[in-house]
Scaffold this motif. Structure first.
Motif: not given
Length: 729
Positions: A304-307, A309-314, A497-506
Motif C-alpha cells: 500500500d502507498s499509504q500510510p 512507512g507502514a509497509f503494509r501488503t495487500r 525468539i522472533n524479533r518484534p516488528m520494527d518500531l517505526g513501522v509499528w
C-alpha cells in the motif's frame, strides 16, 4: 519469466538496524533483488556435465531411509548437518519452491542438497516421486557438488554476494517427459535437461554467464532462459579501469573487497531454445523482450502507498480488464497470491495472529463476499505453487524439518506428500513450548522454549537465547550457527525468539508516525527489541527454573546488534556468541563505503558520529568496554571481520574475555559445510566450558531483577576476570 507468480516479500519483513542493515533489506526501500550468481573471476568454458568420481561414496546418506525409524537418540550436530534441504533458506510462500508437480499431477520432482562437511561440498540430486505410489523409492538423478549461491543488488551495487543457496526449482516439460533444471558446474549456473524417468543429463546453456531463470513454452520443444551476461560484461569492462586506478566512490564495499561493484540494474539476456525429440538443442535464438500475456487473469501482492512507512501488503487481482485491490482487512499482511482458474478465485497466504505468528490460507472472489479462510496453522509455509485445486507448499514445523504438503482449496485439509528427512524420526522428540508476550512499547512478539527431555528435580538450567526468527523448524537460528536441538539435548534450555516488528513501522501502522531521525538518534527500535528480549526471558523463567548467572545470548546480523546492545544495557548475560560484530562508529560510518554512508544519512543515523558521541555510546560495545561483565566469542566471515577489529581491541584491552575466529571465503551467511560443522562444534564446546566454570563476575549477583529494563544498564566497575578462554576446543 512466467514461473514467477508473485513479487518478493515486503521490505519490512527483513528490516533490521545498523549492522544488519548492511546486508538485509531496509524498510526505507534499499533494493535487494535476486540477481543470479556473481563473480568476475571465472573460467573460460564449461565442458558439459561434470562428474566427480569420488562423489558417490561421499553421498551415501543422500538416499532416503527406506522406512520410518523410531525415536532412539538425542539430537546431534551431525543430525542437523545431514538434513536434506530444498528451496530457499527464507520462509516465504512466494519464494521459488524447489519442487515441481508434473502436468498430470502424478509425480513430484524436487531439487535437494545435503551438506558434506568432510569433503566440504554438497551432495545434490533431483528426486522424482510417484505420488500415486508413496511407498515407491524416488528416481534419483545425481547432480554435481557445487552449490549455486544467490547474489543481490545492495544499495545500488549489483552482484552482491550473501552466501545464501539459490532456491533452484526444476520445471516439467508440458508433456511430462523432461525435467529442465539449473545446476552449478565449473563455477557457472548452467541449464540442463534430463528425462523425468532418469537417464543422461544434457547441458543446454553454456557459459560465460549464469542462467538466472527459465521456462517452458506451450510445447515440449521450446525453452526460454535468461542469463546475467549483461552484468558480467559490465564487470569485465569496469575491470579495465583498474589499470589507471579506480576512483573511490559508491561502487565500493571496503568491508569485504577492494574491487568495486558495478552499479545499476541490468536487463537479462534472453534466449529461446528449440529442442529435438532427444533433447538436443536444435536452435538457440536471442530474444529482445520476454512475452507477456497481459490479458490473463492473475493475482499478486503489493505494498500500500499509504500510510507512508507502514509497509503494509495487500492482495490485488485482475479479472478480464478490471484490476481490483482487496479492501478487506483479511487481505492485508499477505505473502503470496495466485489466480485459480478451476475455482475462479484468488488464493492467497497471509500472516495473522499474535505478532503474525500464524500462517493462514484464504480464497477470495473479487467483487463478491469477503475472503474465506480455509486453513490456519502455527507451521511456516515456504515456496507454494498451485496444482489444479491444490496448493502445494514446503512446510516447516517447530520440531520437524521442511517437508512438502498439499492443501485442498475447497476444504483446507492438508495432506503430506513427501518427507525428505525420514531419518529425523529417529531423533528423540523435543519439549517445545510456544511463548507469547508484549513489550512495554506495545509490540507483540513470540518465541519457542526448548528444554532437555530430562531435568533433575530442583535443577536450574543455563539458558541460551537464539535469534531472530523462530517460525518454522528450530534448527540453528538466523544464519544456522546455533544448533538448537543439540544444545537442548546437551542440557541447556534454549529460547528461540522472533524479533518484534520494527518500531517505526509499528508506529506508522498505528497512525503515530515518527521521524526516522528521531528514532535513530535514540536507537528507539533497539530499545524496543531489548525490552522484548528481557520479557522473553521472564516468560521462560516462569516455565522452567533458570540459572540466572548463566544466560547466554547469540546472534547474526540484527541478532548480533541485539546481543551487543544487551551487553551494554543489562547485566543479564554472562556469555555472548556472535556471528558478526560490531557497531563501532569509527568503522560503520567511515570504513565500509560511500553507498552505505549515504544510506545512513538518508535513514537518519547519528552521523557524523563525532557530533553524536552520546547517541553512539548507547550502541557501541567499544565505547562501553570497561563496563562489560560477560565473555564473548565471535565466529566471523573473513569478508566481515574488519568490522570487528576496533571492538575486539577495545574489549580485550579492557580485560574482557574475547576470542574471534575467521572463516575463509565466507559471506554474511556462511555457506561451506566444513565451516558450519566447526561453528556448531565450537559454539557447543564454548557453552559446555562456560557452564562448568564460575561465570564472569558483575558488581552484584545476577538475579531476576536484572530482567527489568534499565535495571543496571552500565555497571561502572567490574571485578578482575579470571584467566579462561571462551572456547572449549
Amino acid at each position: 519469466m512466467t514461473r514467477k507468480l508473485s513479487p518478493p516479500p515486503p521490505a519490512s519483513a527483513l528490516f533490521c538496524s545498523a549492522l544488519g542493515a548492511m546486508f538485509l533489506v531496509l524498510a526505507s526501500g534499499a533494493a535487494a533483488e535476486p540477481d543470479g550468481q556473481g563473480s568476475s573471476a571465472r573460467p573460460a568454458a564449461i565442458a558439459g556435465h561434470a562428474t566427480d568420481l569420488g562423489l558417490a561414496h561421499r553421498c551415501d546418506r543422500l538416499a532416503l531411509a527406506s522406512k520410518v525409524l523410531a525415536a532412539t537418540h538425542p539430537a546431534t550436530p551431525a543430525d542437523l548437518l545431514s538434513l536434506r534441504d530444498f528451496g530457499g533458506s527464507n520462509l516465504d510462500a512466494a519464494a521459488p519452491p524447489g519442487f515441481a508437480i508434473s502436468p498430470d499431477g502424478t509425480h513430484l520432482a524436487v531439487q535437494v542438497r545435503q551438506a558434506a562437511p568432510t569433503s566440504n561440498t554438497y551432495c545434490q540430486a533431483l528426486l522424482v516421486f510417484d505420488l500415486d505410489r508413496p511407498e515407491a523409492r524416488p528416481v534419483t538423478i545425481t547432480l554435481g557438488p557445487q552449490l549455486a549461491r544467490d547474489t543481490f543488488t545492495m544499495y545500488g551495487m549489483a552482484g552482491f554476494p550473501m552466501g545464501n543457496p539459490r532456491p533452484l526449482t526444476p520445471a516439467w516439460s508440458p508433456d511430462g517427459r523432461w525435467l529442465a533444471f539449473i545446476q552449478r558446474v565449473e563455477d557457472y549456473d548452467g541449464l540442463f535437461l534430463v528425462p523425468a524417468a532418469g537417464g543422461a543429463v544434457v547441458p543446454l546453456a553454456r557459459p560465460p554467464a549464469d542462467v538466472t531463470d527459465f521456462s517452458w513454452a506451450d510445447d515440449a520443444t521450446t525453452l526460454d532462459y535468461e542469463t546475467n551476461a549483461p552484468r558480467l560484461d559490465a564487470e569485465r569492462r569496469q575491470a579495465q579501469e583498474g589499470r589507471d586506478g579506480y576512483r573511490y566512490d559508491d561502487r565500493f564495499w571496503m568491508l569485504a573487497t577492494t574491487t568495486p561493484f558495478v552499479r545499476g540494474s541490468f536487463e537479462a539476456a534472453r534466449v529461446r531454445l528449440t529442442l529435438n525429440r532427444t533433447g538436443a538443442v536444435r536452435t538457440a535464438i536471442p530474444m529482445v523482450n520476454a512475452a507477456v500475456n497481459a490479458g490473463a487473469n492473475r493475482a499478486w501482492v503489493s505494498l500500500d502507498s499509504q500510510p507512508a512507512g507502514a509497509f503494509r501488503t495487500r492482495v490485488h487481482a485482475r479479472v478480464g480488464s478490471a484490476e481490483t485491490p482487496c479492501r478487506f482487512q483479511t487481505c492485508e499482511a499477505a505473502e503470496a497470491a495466485w489466480w485459480s482458474a478451476p475455482l475462479q478465485s484468488v488464493v492467497f497466504v497471509r500472516r495473522e495472529g499474535h505478532a503474525s505468528s500464524r500462517t493462514a490460507l484464504y480464497t477470495w472472489r473479487p467483487g463478491r463476499q469477503a475472503p474465506r479462510r480455509i486453513a490456519a496453522t502455527d507451521d511456516a509455509l515456504s515456496g507454494c505453487t498451485l496444482a489444479g485445486e491444490r496448493l502445494v507448499c514446503g512446510r516447516e514445523r517447530s520440531a520437524f524439518p521442511r517437508d512438502i504438503i498439499s492443501f485442498d482449496l475447497q476444504t483446507g485439509h492438508g495432506t503430506p506428500l513427501v518427507d525428505l528427512n525420514p531419518e529425523w524420526n529417529a531423533v528423540a522428540p523435543a519439549r517445545i513450548t510456544r511463548l507469547r508476550w508484549t513489550n512495554r512499547f506495545g509490540l507483540p512478539a513470540f518465541g519457542d522454549l526448548v528444554v532437555p527431555q530430562r531435568v533433575a528435580v530442583e535443577a536450574r538450567l543455563p539458558l541460551v537465547v537464539v535469534q531472530y526468527e523462530t517460525r518454522g523448524f528450530l534448527r540453528g537460528g538466523t544464519g544456522d550457527e546455533y544448533p538448537i536441538r543439540a544444545m537442548a539435548d546437551a542440557g541447556f534450555a534454549v529460547l528461540s525468539i522472533n524479533r518484534p516488528m520494527d518500531l517505526g513501522v509499528w508506529l506508522a501502522r498505528s497512525g503515530r508516525p515518527a521521524s526516522q531521525q528521531d528514532l535513530m538518534a535514540n536507537w528507539a527500535d533497539r530499545a524496543s527489541v531489548h525490552d522484548s528480549l528481557l520479557e522473553a526471558i521472564r516468560q521462560a523463567a516462569a516455565v522452567v527454573p533458570l540459572d540466572m548467572s548463566r544466560i547466554a545470548v547469540t546472534g547474526l546480523s540484527d541478532g548480533a546488534s541485539t546481543a551487543t546492545y544487551a551487553l551494554i544495557h543489562s547485566r543479564v548475560f554472562s556469555l555472548a556468541l556472535l556471528s558478526t560484530c560490531c557497531e563501532d562508529p569509527a568503522v560503520t560510518t567511515t570504513a565500509i563505503g560511500p553507498a552505505y554512508e549515504e544510506m545512513q544519512r538518508m535513514n537518519g543515523y547519528p552521523v557524523p558520529w563525532e557530533r553524536h558521541r552520546d547517541s553512539w555510546h548507547e550502541m557501541s560495545l567499544a565505547m562501553n568496554a570497561e563496563h562489560i561483565c560477560a565473555e564473548i566469542q565471535i565466529q566471523a566471515a573473513d569478508r566481515e571481520a574488519r568490522m570487528a577489529l576496533a571492538t575486539v581491541a577495545a574489549v580485550r584491552n579492557a580485560g574482557v574475555r574475547i576470542e574471534m575466529y575467521l572463516y575463509p571465503d565466507e559471506y554474511h551467511v556462511k555457506w561451506q559445510p566444513a565451516h558450519r560443522a566447526a561453528i556448531y562444534r565450537r559454539n557447543l564446546n564454548a557453552l559446555v566450558a562456560w557452564r562448568s566454570r564460575p561465570p564472569v563476575a558483575c558488581p552484584s549477583q545476577r538475579t531476576t531483577a536484572d530482567l527489568t529494563p534499565n535495571a543496571a544498564p552500565r555497571p561502572r566497575s567490574r571485578p578482575a576476570a579470571a584467566d579462561a578462554g571462551t572456547d572449549g576446543t
